[in-house]
Design an enzyme around this catalytic site. Structure first.
Site, PDB file in Angstrom:
ATOM      1  N   PHE A  71      -9.481 -22.715  41.294  1.00  0.00           N
ATOM      2  CA  PHE A  71     -10.248 -20.941  41.906  1.00  0.00           C
ATOM      3  C   PHE A  71     -10.398 -20.449  43.527  1.00  0.00           C
ATOM      4  CE2 PHE A  71     -11.672 -21.801  37.571  1.00  0.00           C
ATOM      5  CZ  PHE A  71     -11.421 -21.434  36.797  1.00  0.00           C
ATOM      6  N   ASP A  72      -9.889 -19.348  43.430  1.00  0.00           N
ATOM      7  CA  ASP A  72     -10.139 -19.015  44.547  1.00  0.00           C
ATOM      8  C   ASP A  72     -11.965 -18.659  44.684  1.00  0.00           C
ATOM      9  OD1 ASP A  72     -10.337 -17.535  47.356  1.00  0.00           O
ATOM     10  OD2 ASP A  72     -10.665 -15.521  45.595  1.00  0.00           O
TER      11      ASP A  72
END
Length: 219
Positions: free
Chosen positions: A7-8
């Site tokens: 994930f960002d």
């Protein structure tokens, strides 16, 4: 079969949007020929801070502005940051099912850890790659490749989830499945221009993509 989800952070799982905008408005006040607007800041979110400061000011010497930004950002962090809906529930489900979870962000490590802890997400994360850990930030695949290596994961069994074209392009450059989130302030039509493999409208939409039933109670 997807075994790893990367994930960002900002704008993807942790809602730091207002904090970022206010930090820029504060640190750039009186520092540019024309006032920097929210409308200019939002499309540039996702880039490393130094690049953004150079872009907004046209200068190469931006250390003082970065210091001003970070002091304000830290002072307002816990007041303005929260997780997006259903993030904690979905992360818990991914973790429970043995999916490896990592963070690949263009943020520094200090505030990355602060955001994850504040939102109760830190216990689900197995690897964190920040802008401090790479030579080339996203859209370079370096951060994703580093995360996969540390996790012992294969690109063809991984996905990268983000809110900007930097995330989508980094995923494509690394050979992992690319997923955009429609709650990005930049909007769905913006993400569609970069041809991600998937766009999700809710965190729960990630679960079927990794073969997990989405029948989980919402936040």
């Amino acid at each position: 079969m997807i075994q790893t989800v990367l994930f960002d952070l900002d704008g993807t799982i942790v809602d730091t949007n207002e904090l970022i905008v206010q930090s820029f408005l504060h640190s750039l006040e009186g520092e540019t020929p024309e006032p920097v607007s929210r409308e200019l800041i939002i499309p540039n979110m996702g880039r490393p801070l130094v690049e953004q400061m150079e872009f907004f000011t046209g200068r190469k010497e931006v250390e003082a502005l970065i210091t001003k930004y970070r002091e304000f950002n830290l002072s307002k962090h816990d007041e303005l940051v929260k997780e997006f809906p259903n993030v904690r529930t979905v992360m818990a489900k991914l973790h429970e099912k043995g999916i490896k979870i990592g963070i690949v962000t263009s943020k520094i490590r200090l505030t990355t850890l602060m955001g994850l802890k504040l939102c109760g997400l830190d216990s689900y994360i197995s690897v964190i790659v920040t802008v401090d850990d790479v030579k080339e930030p996203k859209p370079s695949p370096e951060g994703i490749i580093a995360a996969l290596k540390e996790l012992g994961s294969k690109a063809e069994e991984a996905m990268m989830v983000g809110d900007s074209h930097y995330d989508i392009e980094a995923a494509q450059n690394a050979g992992v499945t690319s997923v955009g989130v429609s709650w990005s302030w930049k909007g769905r039509s913006y993400l569609e221009q970069y041809n991600p493999d998937h766009i999700v409208d809710d965190m729960f939409d990630l679960l079927p993509l990794v073969g997990i039933s989405a029948e989980v109670k919402a936040d």
